[in-house]
Scaffold this active site. Structure first.
Site, PDB file in Angstrom:
ATOM      1  CE  LYS A  83      31.095 -29.844 -14.896  1.00  0.00           C
ATOM      2  NZ  LYS A  83      29.796 -29.092 -15.565  1.00  0.00           N
TER       3      LYS A  83
HETATM    4  C1  E4P Z   1      28.185 -30.647 -18.227  1.00  0.00           C
HETATM    5  O1  E4P Z   1      28.874 -30.987 -17.274  1.00  0.00           O
HETATM    6  C2  E4P Z   1      28.761 -29.568 -19.249  1.00  0.00           C
HETATM    7  O2  E4P Z   1      29.013 -28.436 -18.707  1.00  0.00           O
HETATM    8  C3  E4P Z   1      27.827 -29.474 -20.306  1.00  0.00           C
HETATM    9  O3  E4P Z   1      27.172 -30.918 -20.510  1.00  0.00           O
HETATM   10  C4  E4P Z   1      28.356 -28.733 -21.383  1.00  0.00           C
HETATM   11  O4  E4P Z   1      27.405 -28.867 -22.490  1.00  0.00           O
HETATM   12  P1  E4P Z   1      27.148 -27.820 -23.783  1.00  0.00           P
HETATM   13  O5  E4P Z   1      28.534 -28.147 -24.917  1.00  0.00           O
HETATM   14  O6  E4P Z   1      25.992 -28.138 -24.706  1.00  0.00           O
HETATM   15  O7  E4P Z   1      27.474 -26.635 -23.348  1.00  0.00           O
END
Ligand code: E4P
Length: 217
Positions: A83
């Site tokens: 990522k």
């Molecule tokens: C997933 O890849 C993201 O990091 C995550 O969904 C972020 O979610 P949030 O905005 O609730 O922290």
């Protein structure tokens, strides 16, 4: 629609995985912090548990270090998706890591133009953050629609991974639009099974069944 679970909590992943609900897992530095676990150890455990992609995020801000971190994370298991953030450095890292044969998830996407860049950089997944747009009174679902249109116009194969999902309605809206994947916390996935009429209907069936005095087993 593929379901990824947005957590680094092993027990929560295992519970949903046993039900066949887990097509993959996403983590981020905040989720690693909440888990209290070492990133390399917990990522290895998750990747061994689920067969689908497991996203593990780099933390460097420059491309060269991102690439080095990405290679180290990708070496944990074959199903790791590295990522990277949607910055120019992240796009460069995406391009290099993709060309090396790694899956790459480009995260922190808040516009269709950003998603277009990620597709051109060869991303396996683009992660538009719905909830964080809603938090500032913008329309996260509209973003998913825009990206779907842009990708379909040109046949980009980058998968739309709807992220920052906070509600069951977000999941349904994304499914209607045709997001390829959604990632949500376990509590949101579990809440999808809830309906007051299911609860009421089951209570009535149980009450009537009691009156028959019968047993099946
Ligand atoms: C997933 O890849 C993201 O990091 C995550 O969904 C972020 O979610 P949030 O905005 O609730 O922290």
């Amino acid at each position: 629609m593929k379901f990824f679970v947005d957590t680094a909590e092993i027990d929560e992943i295992a519970e949903l995985n046993d039900l066949g609900m887990v097509d993959g897992v996403t983590t981020n530095p905040s989720l690693i912090m909440k888990s209290g676990r070492d990133i390399l150890e917990v990522t290895k455990e998750i990747a061994a548990m689920v067969s689908g992609p497991v996203s593990a995020e780099v933390v460097a801000l420059d491309a060269d270090t991102m690439i080095a971190e990405g290679r180290k994370l990708a070496a944990i298991a074959d199903n790791i998706a590295v990522k990277v953030p949607l910055t120019w450095a992240g796009l460069k890292a995406c391009n290099t890591l993709t060309n090396e044969g790694h899956m790459v998830n480009v995260t922190l996407c808040f516009s269709a133009n950003q998603a277009l860049l990620a597709a051109k950089a060869g991303a396996t997944f683009i992660s538009p953050f719905i909830g964080r747009l809603d938090d500032i009174n913008l329309d996260g679902i509209e973003l998913i629609e825009d990206i779907r249109t842009v990708y379909d116009n040109y046949g980009y194969e980058t998968q739309i991974l709807a992220a920052s999902i906070r509600t069951v309605n977000h999941v349904l809206d994304c499914a209607r639009i045709g997001a390829d994947v959604m990632t949500a916390p376990p509590k949101v996935i579990k809440a999808m099974a809830n309906h007051v009429l299911t609860d009421n209907g089951l209570a009535a069936f149980m009450s009537d069944w009691e009156k028959t005095g019968q047993k099946i087993l």
